[in-house]
Design an enzyme around this catalytic site. Structure first.
Site: not given
Ligand code: TRP
Ligand code: ZN
Length: 893
Positions: A264, A267, A301
């Site tokens: 999605g 952050e 985020e």
């Molecule tokens: N930390 C991100 C979220 O939860 C998750 C995420 C974005 C992610 N891109 C990714 C996790 C690619 C693994 C691989 O908002």
């Molecule tokens: Zn997250």
């Protein structure tokens, strides 16, 4: 056959032996390659054992390597697989590397990669090692300075985390820019962008007076689709100040939208990178749901800036520390911004549709797993959504104020650190005085617990007793742990059961528990800790109807022998919106399961649908139009449980009978309530200018729910209504609702609508995704072949995750009738995609592979077909760890 991927265990965690204080990156992007020079100021970790320096690297071509300015001789270092090992390092040193990478060929979308408008990064969880050699683990936190170089005309925008410090032009039409992030961070939060983008900016002034520049960067020409995301940023900043006292800590907060993205959004400190799906919106291109999702993802985020970035995870097993907590925060934000009841209902629906099946299948894991093969497989509904439910339970158990004190204490203790889930629980425990030791079982035990509740009413003693037994069935997770020599002690959970009792008139009873001298309110939080526990209410004159687990206070299955009359009573009178909805869902589930049995017994009648239920729904529909009525809630209540949720209720899933029963119910309701649906449809029409906000969106939701019922009528008049709705729609919410209905109607207007929609929107990628999705979800015979044909349509591109999700995942995960078609063609299609995609993008391939999770719940013939495809995938040479883990566990369980 592919190798079994190696397993990584939480118990093996050791602190890093070397730390990084400062990272200086110089990334130079050229056609066909990029060169990355990294200077790492490092030192030995005083609290850790010695040993060689080990750096992670993946798909890097090492061009030079030096330590404290001296090139390292061949004998001083070696490559062990994807690890660069240097045996001897001093206590403090500077390591310099130069590597060459190939972002243009990076189809995994992890690390630095090319997308249409330029170059973007994705480093969580382990993408930074695809940019440079580095101790790529979240407990290594460093300050970063990053200089980017690229062609100025092609990539005029150069961004990285933090603040811009310098920029300039260089030879050959190239330019450069340097960014400096004042906060130490783990490498997974690094980001940079070199692209041609348009930008809109605005300012937000924090409570303490910091003027934050908020910027949204998008594909050229799309600035008219950024307003909502920008507004969402400012709403999120305000909300986090108001509710948690947390302010933005940088001068620049940037969101960059990219069309090729695995998830999605991300952050990255001060430089979030978003899937376009969660940024771009215009009334004619985005639905009300899209607008709401943008609010939620932007908030999510942004909230990570504190829960994830300022305080991060010690290791990837702690992922729920940041994700569960941040989802909880974005859910609270959602409840404050939109209708609280509807928001919560949608969450409960989502949990049941995705997390409960996951927790009952081969990939079952606790919100903090004890082992994994591929961390990317653990960005799951369990870690995110159940993780958020676990935080919510703490909130319910200790109360809002103590929860806020717990958050304050968590930041006081751990700002700037990489910590564990225990650290969070300790802060909550210390701030509230509540013993949370037993509560921690939620972090270690997999599976959805079941609460069996039985009531007794003693009229003479005016006493009402609830007896609660909790069950926690074993999952394949425990078996695996036991096999690995890590048997998990299991025990009863500590959880809150929020309840109320309704009398025969639908009034809430004052609640006095045994031992109390007077009633304390009409709603109570019962704390369950034992495997079996009773709660006795005194002074109860007549047998009440219990409203159990209000607000869905714990992520459990509830077994209480509700009668139809009791459920109808709750549907009409419960003060808790979730339980009013829940009563309707229970009623519908019971009826639908009877319908399934009737169909299996060869009956073609619909006499299993009780007249009372039809009357109850008519009353419900009417309730939207009285003073204080909530159309959005009514729309939710009119939507019976999905085929997938019903499947979870069956011992052996019969997808045809489930589909048949649900369609019969919808058609019967459409026929019986035709006039009411039509009247509501007409009444809810509006000529106000479009706004995605609550009130209007709620009316549209109900109006479109009525339309989708009317579309079930096999009548020219009703079909003309749907076609008219499509043609006259003034926004994408209405257009999409009509198109979704038309996609399942075998009438010429279907093709006319699909064709005109495509020719109008063929250049708007996110709208084309909707076009693919409605076709993937069609109920018409031939859908599997249509989906296969669409995979060769110019609108489809297997390298673009959004396209794969819109067409293939929608089909596999949300069209059970066709995915589980008895000819096995659905399974074969999924396997073909997984095999084709795995070499390009294992993360996305693995997400499609999860569609096989529940294969053992089906009849032997379907099991054989699914097994055949799973075996076929497993037999592929050089399978990714991602797909190998999912398929291996599916076959093993
Ligand atoms: N930390 C991100 C979220 O939860 C998750 C995420 C974005 C992610 N891109 C990714 C996790 C690619 C693994 C691989 O908002
Ligand atoms: Zn997250």
């Amino acid at each position: 056959m592919a190798d079994t991927p190696a397993t990584i265990y939480l118990k093996d965690y050791t602190p890093p032996n070397c730390l990084v204080d400062q990272v200086t990156l110089d990334i130079s992007i050229h056609a066909g390659f990029a060169r990355v020079a990294a200077r790492l100021a490092m030192r030995r970790n005083p609290v850790s054992a010695g040993g060689p320096l080990k750096l992670d690297g993946e798909d890097l071509q090492l061009e030079s390597l030096s330590l404290d300015g001296q090139p390292l001789t061949a004998s001083a270092w070696r490559l062990e697989g994807e690890t660069l090992v240097i045996d001897e390092v001093p206590d403090a040193f500077v390591l310099e590397t130069v590597v060459r990478i190939d972002p243009d060929q990076n189809t995994q979308l992890s690390g630095l990669y090319r997308s249409k408008d330029g170059y973007f990064t994705q480093c969580e969880a382990q993408g930074f090692r695809r940019i440079t050699y580095y101790p790529d683990r979240p407990d290594v936190m460093a300050k970063f300075v990053c200089t980017l170089h690229a062609d100025k005309a092609s990539f005029p925008v150069l961004l990285a985390n933090g603040n811009p410090v310098a920029q300039g032009d260089e030879d050959n039409g190239r330019h450069w820019a340097t960014w400096e992030d004042p906060f130490a961070k783990p490498a997974y939060l690094f980001a940079c962008v070199a692209a041609k983008l348009d930008m809109v900016e605005d300012y937000y002034v924090t409570t303490s007076g910091r003027r934050v520049r908020c910027a949204v960067y998008v594909e050229p020409g799309k600035l008219d689709q950024c307003d909502h995301a920008m507004a969402a940023i400012k709403k999120s900043m305000k909300w986090d100040e108001d509710v948690f006292g947390l302010e933005m800590d940088l001068d620049h907060y940037m969101i960059v939208a990219v069309g090729d993205f695995n998830m999605g959004a991300m952050e990255n400190k001060g430089l979030n990178i978003f899937n376009t799906k969660y940024v771009l919106a215009r009334p004619d291109t985005a639905t009300d749901t899209d607008y709401q999702n943008i609010d939620r993802v932007v908030a999510h985020e942004y909230f990570h800036n504190w829960t994830g970035n300022r305080v991060t995870c010690r290791d990837w097993f702690q992922l729920s520390l940041k994700e569960g907590l941040t989802v909880f925060r974005d859910q609270q934000f959602g409840m404050d911004m939109h209708s609280a009841g509807v928001t919560r209902i949608q969450e409960v629906r989502g949990l049941r549709a995705a997390q409960f099946p996951e927790d009952a299948g081969p990939m079952a894991h606790p919100i903090r797993p004890a082992s994994y093969a591929e961390i990317n497989n653990f960005y799951t509904a369990t870690v995110y959504e159940k993780g958020a439910e676990v935080i919510r339970m703490i909130h319910t158990l200790i109360g809002k104020q103590a929860f806020r004190r717990g958050m304050d204490l968590y930041f006081q203790r751990h700002d700037g650190q990489a910590v564990t889930c225990e650290d969070f629980i300790s802060a909550m425990q210390d701030a509230s005085g509540k013993d949370l030791a037993q509560f921690q079982r939620w972090y270690n035990q997999a599976g959805t617990p079941k609460l069996v509740v039985r009531s007794q009413f003693d009229a003479a003693a005016r006493r009402y007793t609830l007896e609660v037994t909790q069950q926690f069935p074993a999952t394949p997770y425990e078996e695996r742990m036991t096999k690995d020599g890590l048997p998990q002690a299991r025990g009863p959970y500590h959880l809150p059961i929020v309840i109320g009792l309704l009398d025969g008139e639908g009034r809430e009873l004052p609640l006095r528990l045994e031992g109390e001298t007077s009633p304390v309110g009409t709603q109570r939080v019962l704390e369950l800790r034992e495997a079996q526990q009773r709660f006795v209410f005194e002074d109860v004159a007549t047998e009440p109807v219990p409203s159990l687990l209000r607000g869905f206070s714990a992520p459990v299955l509830l077994d209480y022998p509700y009668s139809t009359a009791q459920l109808t009573h709750l549907m009409a009178y419960d003060t808790d919106a979730v339980n009013r909805w829940e009563a309707g869902q229970r009623l519908a589930t019971g009826i639908l399961l009877e319908g399934v049995a009737a169909i299996q017994a060869g009956k073609t009648t619909n006499d299993w649908i009780p007249q009372d239920y039809i009357t109850a729904l008519a009353r419900l529909l009417g309730s939207a139009f009285v003073e204080g009525g909530d159309p959005a809630l009514v729309a939710e209540a009119l939507n019976p449980p999905s085929e997938n949720v019903l499947a979870e209720q069956m011992e052996v899933v019969d997808p045809d009978a489930i589909h048949g029963a649900r369609m019969t119910l919808l058609r019967t309701l459409a026929r019986e309530l035709r006039e009411a649906f039509l009247a509501a449809y007409l009444e809810l029409a509006s000529d106000e200018p479009y706004s995605p906000e609550g009130e209007q969106a709620g009316r549209r939701a109900l109006r479109n729910a009525c339309l989708s019922y009317l579309a079930q009528l096999d009548e020219a008049g009703a079909q003309a209504l749907v076609v008219g709705h499509f043609e006259q729609a003034g926004n994408m919410t209405d257009t999409f609702a009509a198109l979704a209905s038309l996609a399942s109607l075998d009438i010429p207007a279907r093709h006319v609508a699909l064709d005109s929609f495509y020719s109008k929107w063929r250049d708007e990628a996110l709208v084309v995704d909707k076009w693919l999705q409605v076709q993937a979800l069609s109920r018409l015979p031939g859908t599997t072949a249509d989906v296969r044909a669409l995979m060769t349509h110019p609108a489809f591109d297997i390298r673009n995750p959004n396209k794969v999700y819109a067409l293939v995942r929608a089909f596999c995960a949300a069209n059970p009738k066709h995915f589980h078609g008895a000819d096995g063609e659905g399974y074969r299609l999924a396997a073909d995609v997984i095999l084709q995609l795995d070499p390009m993008n294992p993360q996305v391939a693995s997400r499609i592979a999860r569609c096989f999770d529940r294969w053992r719940k089906f009849d032997p013939a379907r099991q054989a077909l699914a097994r055949q495809q799973l075996e076929r995938i497993r037999a592929a040479s050089s399978l990714s760890a991602d797909v190998a883990e999912v398929v291996g566990k599916a076959l093993e369980a």
